[in-house]
Design a protein around this motif. Structure first.
Motif, PDB file in Angstrom:
ATOM      1  N   THR A 144       0.745  -1.061   0.190  1.00 31.33           N
ATOM      2  CA  THR A 144      -0.179  -0.273   0.355  1.00 31.33           C
ATOM      3  C   THR A 144       1.110   1.318  -0.153  1.00 31.33           C
ATOM      4  OG1 THR A 144       0.218   0.381   2.138  1.00 31.33           O
ATOM      5  CG2 THR A 144      -1.412  -1.382   0.978  1.00 31.33           C
ATOM      6  N   VAL A 145      -0.307   2.429  -0.161  1.00 29.23           N
ATOM      7  CA  VAL A 145       0.937   3.868   0.139  1.00 29.23           C
ATOM      8  C   VAL A 145       1.811   3.760   1.851  1.00 29.23           C
ATOM      9  CG1 VAL A 145       0.905   6.654   0.644  1.00 29.23           C
ATOM     10  CG2 VAL A 145      -0.493   4.974  -1.572  1.00 29.23           C
ATOM     11  N   ASN A 146       1.126   3.214   2.564  1.00 29.92           N
ATOM     12  CA  ASN A 146       1.775   2.587   3.808  1.00 29.92           C
ATOM     13  C   ASN A 146       3.497   2.227   3.563  1.00 29.92           C
ATOM     14  OD1 ASN A 146       0.083   4.644   5.338  1.00 29.92           O
ATOM     15  ND2 ASN A 146      -1.073   2.920   5.953  1.00 29.92           N
ATOM     16  N   ASP A 147       3.404   1.047   2.867  1.00 30.75           N
ATOM     17  CA  ASP A 147       4.458   0.250   2.102  1.00 30.75           C
ATOM     18  C   ASP A 147       5.613   1.212   1.749  1.00 30.75           C
ATOM     19  OD1 ASP A 147       3.474  -2.165   4.104  1.00 30.75           O
ATOM     20  OD2 ASP A 147       1.906  -2.244   2.401  1.00 30.75           O
ATOM     21  N   ALA A 148       5.130   1.706   0.813  1.00 34.86           N
ATOM     22  CA  ALA A 148       5.825   2.970   0.088  1.00 34.86           C
ATOM     23  C   ALA A 148       6.188   3.682   0.890  1.00 34.86           C
ATOM     24  CB  ALA A 148       5.531   3.681  -0.847  1.00 34.86           C
ATOM     25  N   VAL A 149       6.130   4.345   2.399  1.00 36.10           N
ATOM     26  CA  VAL A 149       5.978   5.803   3.050  1.00 36.10           C
ATOM     27  C   VAL A 149       7.319   4.574   4.012  1.00 36.10           C
ATOM     28  CG1 VAL A 149       5.483   6.509   4.929  1.00 36.10           C
ATOM     29  CG2 VAL A 149       4.382   7.578   2.976  1.00 36.10           C
ATOM     30  N   GLU A 150       7.371   3.555   4.241  1.00 33.30           N
ATOM     31  CA  GLU A 150       7.799   3.064   5.295  1.00 33.30           C
ATOM     32  C   GLU A 150       9.301   2.492   4.509  1.00 33.30           C
ATOM     33  OE1 GLU A 150       8.635  -1.475   7.191  1.00 33.30           O
ATOM     34  OE2 GLU A 150       6.102  -0.617   7.109  1.00 33.30           O
ATOM     35  N   HIS A 151       9.508   2.621   2.753  1.00 31.26           N
ATOM     36  CA  HIS A 151      10.521   2.051   2.477  1.00 31.26           C
ATOM     37  C   HIS A 151      11.112   3.096   1.889  1.00 31.26           C
ATOM     38  CE1 HIS A 151      12.979   0.146  -0.984  1.00 31.26           C
ATOM     39  NE2 HIS A 151      12.939   1.235  -1.307  1.00 31.26           N
ATOM     40  N   PHE A 152      11.018   4.885   2.121  1.00 31.55           N
ATOM     41  CA  PHE A 152      11.346   6.462   1.183  1.00 31.55           C
ATOM     42  C   PHE A 152      12.178   5.749   3.031  1.00 31.55           C
ATOM     43  CE2 PHE A 152       7.898   7.712  -1.008  1.00 31.55           C
ATOM     44  CZ  PHE A 152       8.528   8.270  -1.417  1.00 31.55           C
ATOM     45  N   HIS A 153      11.098   5.845   4.528  1.00 36.75           N
ATOM     46  CA  HIS A 153      12.080   5.805   5.588  1.00 36.75           C
ATOM     47  C   HIS A 153      13.155   5.132   6.029  1.00 36.75           C
ATOM     48  CE1 HIS A 153      10.116   9.446   7.037  1.00 36.75           C
ATOM     49  NE2 HIS A 153       8.993   8.694   7.356  1.00 36.75           N
ATOM     50  N   ASP A 154      13.225   3.683   5.483  1.00 38.85           N
ATOM     51  CA  ASP A 154      14.146   2.535   5.640  1.00 38.85           C
ATOM     52  C   ASP A 154      15.753   2.989   5.041  1.00 38.85           C
ATOM     53  OD1 ASP A 154      12.805   1.882   7.482  1.00 38.85           O
ATOM     54  OD2 ASP A 154      11.378  -0.104   6.106  1.00 38.85           O
ATOM     55  N   LYS A 155      14.935   3.155   3.516  1.00 40.17           N
ATOM     56  CA  LYS A 155      16.568   2.741   2.838  1.00 40.17           C
ATOM     57  C   LYS A 155      16.378   4.444   2.054  1.00 40.17           C
ATOM     58  CE  LYS A 155      17.654   0.547  -1.250  1.00 40.17           C
ATOM     59  NZ  LYS A 155      17.326   0.085  -3.065  1.00 40.17           N
ATOM     60  N   LEU A 156      15.337   5.028   1.169  1.00 40.66           N
ATOM     61  CA  LEU A 156      15.434   5.997   0.546  1.00 40.66           C
ATOM     62  C   LEU A 156      16.162   7.413   1.116  1.00 40.66           C
ATOM     63  CD1 LEU A 156      12.437   6.023  -2.261  1.00 40.66           C
ATOM     64  CD2 LEU A 156      14.476   4.108  -2.045  1.00 40.66           C
ATOM     65  N   LEU A 157      15.852   7.658   2.382  1.00 39.14           N
ATOM     66  CA  LEU A 157      16.167   8.939   2.863  1.00 39.14           C
ATOM     67  C   LEU A 157      17.934   8.687   3.451  1.00 39.14           C
ATOM     68  CD1 LEU A 157      13.335  10.420   4.747  1.00 39.14           C
ATOM     69  CD2 LEU A 157      14.181  11.062   2.607  1.00 39.14           C
ATOM     70  N   LYS A 158      18.336   7.394   3.123  1.00 37.27           N
ATOM     71  CA  LYS A 158      19.611   7.093   3.846  1.00 37.27           C
ATOM     72  C   LYS A 158      20.482   7.827   2.756  1.00 37.27           C
ATOM     73  CE  LYS A 158      17.432   4.319   7.656  1.00 37.27           C
ATOM     74  NZ  LYS A 158      18.136   2.494   7.809  1.00 37.27           N
ATOM     75  N   LEU A 159      20.159   7.295   1.603  1.00 34.38           N
ATOM     76  CA  LEU A 159      21.139   7.257   0.585  1.00 34.38           C
ATOM     77  C   LEU A 159      22.057   8.515   0.079  1.00 34.38           C
ATOM     78  CD1 LEU A 159      18.644   5.290  -1.858  1.00 34.38           C
ATOM     79  CD2 LEU A 159      19.746   4.482  -0.780  1.00 34.38           C
ATOM     80  N   LYS A 160      21.444   9.318   0.511  1.00 38.71           N
ATOM     81  CA  LYS A 160      22.672  10.786   0.184  1.00 38.71           C
ATOM     82  C   LYS A 160      24.011  10.551   0.927  1.00 38.71           C
ATOM     83  CE  LYS A 160      21.031  14.602   2.222  1.00 38.71           C
ATOM     84  NZ  LYS A 160      22.466  14.778   3.419  1.00 38.71           N
ATOM     85  N   ASP A 161      23.665  10.479   2.564  1.00 41.64           N
ATOM     86  CA  ASP A 161      24.834  10.130   3.413  1.00 41.64           C
ATOM     87  C   ASP A 161      25.425   8.711   2.800  1.00 41.64           C
ATOM     88  OD1 ASP A 161      23.933  12.425   4.221  1.00 41.64           O
ATOM     89  OD2 ASP A 161      22.667  11.315   5.374  1.00 41.64           O
ATOM     90  N   LEU A 162      25.154   8.185   1.465  1.00 40.89           N
ATOM     91  CA  LEU A 162      26.213   6.848   1.461  1.00 40.89           C
ATOM     92  C   LEU A 162      26.677   6.932  -0.397  1.00 40.89           C
ATOM     93  CD1 LEU A 162      23.424   3.984   2.565  1.00 40.89           C
ATOM     94  CD2 LEU A 162      25.129   4.825   3.416  1.00 40.89           C
ATOM     95  N   ILE A 163      26.498   8.502  -0.464  1.00 41.30           N
ATOM     96  CA  ILE A 163      27.236   8.188  -2.079  1.00 41.30           C
ATOM     97  C   ILE A 163      28.631   8.568  -1.896  1.00 41.30           C
ATOM     98  CG2 ILE A 163      27.121  10.007  -3.988  1.00 41.30           C
ATOM     99  CD1 ILE A 163      24.989   8.368  -3.933  1.00 41.30           C
ATOM    100  N   HIS A 164      29.248   7.685  -3.129  1.00 45.36           N
ATOM    101  CA  HIS A 164      30.990   7.951  -2.902  1.00 45.36           C
ATOM    102  C   HIS A 164      31.733   8.862  -3.486  1.00 45.36           C
ATOM    103  CE1 HIS A 164      30.821   3.530  -1.308  1.00 45.36           C
ATOM    104  NE2 HIS A 164      30.115   3.766  -1.951  1.00 45.36           N
ATOM    105  N   THR A 165      30.710   9.169  -4.792  1.00 42.66           N
ATOM    106  CA  THR A 165      31.400  10.214  -5.909  1.00 42.66           C
ATOM    107  C   THR A 165      31.346  11.660  -5.967  1.00 42.66           C
ATOM    108  OG1 THR A 165      30.062   9.866  -7.807  1.00 42.66           O
ATOM    109  CG2 THR A 165      32.354   8.149  -7.303  1.00 42.66           C
ATOM    110  N   GLU A 166      32.435  12.322  -6.163  1.00 48.83           N
ATOM    111  CA  GLU A 166      31.462  14.153  -5.854  1.00 48.83           C
ATOM    112  C   GLU A 166      30.721  14.473  -7.277  1.00 48.83           C
ATOM    113  OE1 GLU A 166      31.388  17.056  -4.137  1.00 48.83           O
ATOM    114  OE2 GLU A 166      32.343  16.484  -3.218  1.00 48.83           O
ATOM    115  N   THR A 167      31.261  13.794  -8.190  1.00 47.11           N
ATOM    116  CA  THR A 167      30.008  13.864  -9.340  1.00 47.11           C
ATOM    117  C   THR A 167      28.403  13.637  -8.901  1.00 47.11           C
ATOM    118  OG1 THR A 167      31.704  13.720 -10.531  1.00 47.11           O
ATOM    119  CG2 THR A 167      29.617  13.915 -11.181  1.00 47.11           C
ATOM    120  N   ALA A 168      28.693  11.866  -8.343  1.00 45.49           N
ATOM    121  CA  ALA A 168      27.285  11.816  -7.766  1.00 45.49           C
ATOM    122  C   ALA A 168      26.865  12.750  -6.904  1.00 45.49           C
ATOM    123  CB  ALA A 168      27.089  10.507  -7.205  1.00 45.49           C
TER     124      ALA A 168
END
Length: 203
Positions: A144-168
């Motif tokens: 459901t939409v709630n499952d999508a929201v959970e995925h945002f918090h579990d994964k997507l919001l964390k990705l910015k801090d896991l990027i390796h390269t300056e360009t990315a």
């Protein structure tokens, strides 16, 4: 594309197809991101582009057997690349990049090409495209939409801090801001439809 890259693309297309959150369109976007980031980060495209095209080739096996797709995909890629006579010296760094690209990979990307692939895969889970793919993923799993929201918090919001390269990182900042703004709006709208606001008498 050169002849061998075209063969890789056709093979991936035959295995993955379209119509899923990890279909050919995802692979092609990741590959284009790798081209952009790789050019600026001086990557070896003979390693990076095959790795990008083949990075999710193990997804069907994971779906069927539960085997982690990055490990299975590295083995599938190795066999396929040998079958088309790909440069033997480039196969190990290609399979390393595939094996280490995933958000939950146990191994750390140890080459520039592996880091770029990991970054590009994360970038495609962010921004407007990432939002669209998140809802596709929820639907694929009967969620459901709630499952999508959970995925945002579990994964997507964390990705910015896991990027390796300056360009990315430059790309990630904008995509993260868009994603976070969308999520804040979505959660605000969902709060208005929560049980505390729901009045059956109005139906």
């Amino acid at each position: 594309m050169n002849e061998k890259t075209e063969k890789i693309h056709e093979y991936v297309k035959s295995v993955l197809g379209q119509g899923s959150s990890h279909g050919l369109d995802h692979v092609e976007r990741v590959t284009r991101l790798c081209e952009t980031i790789g050019a600026r980060e001086h990557a070896d495209m003979g390693i990076l582009l095959p790795a990008a095209l083949l990075h999710d080739i193990g997804r069907p096996v994971e779906k069927e057997k539960g085997t982690p797709h990055e490990a299975e995909g590295a083995q599938i890629a190795e066999r396929f690349l040998r079958s088309i006579g790909y440069d033997e010296d480039l196969i190990p760094p290609i399979t390393h990049a595939i094996r280490t690209h995933r958000f939950r990979s146990k191994e750390t990307p140890g080459t520039p090409e592996a880091r770029i692939l990991a970054d590009a895969d994360k970038l495609d889970a962010m921004g407007a495209v990432g939002i669209g793919r998140t809802f596709m993923r929820a639907a694929e799993h009967g969620g459901t939409v709630n499952d999508a929201v959970e995925h945002f918090h579990d994964k997507l919001l964390k990705l910015k801090d896991l990027i390796h390269t300056e360009t990315a990182r430059d790309i990630a900042r904008e995509r993260h801001e868009f994603l976070a703004g969308f999520l804040a709006t979505l959660e605000r709208e969902m709060d208005l439809s929560s049980p505390q606001f729901f009045d059956p008498e109005l139906l």
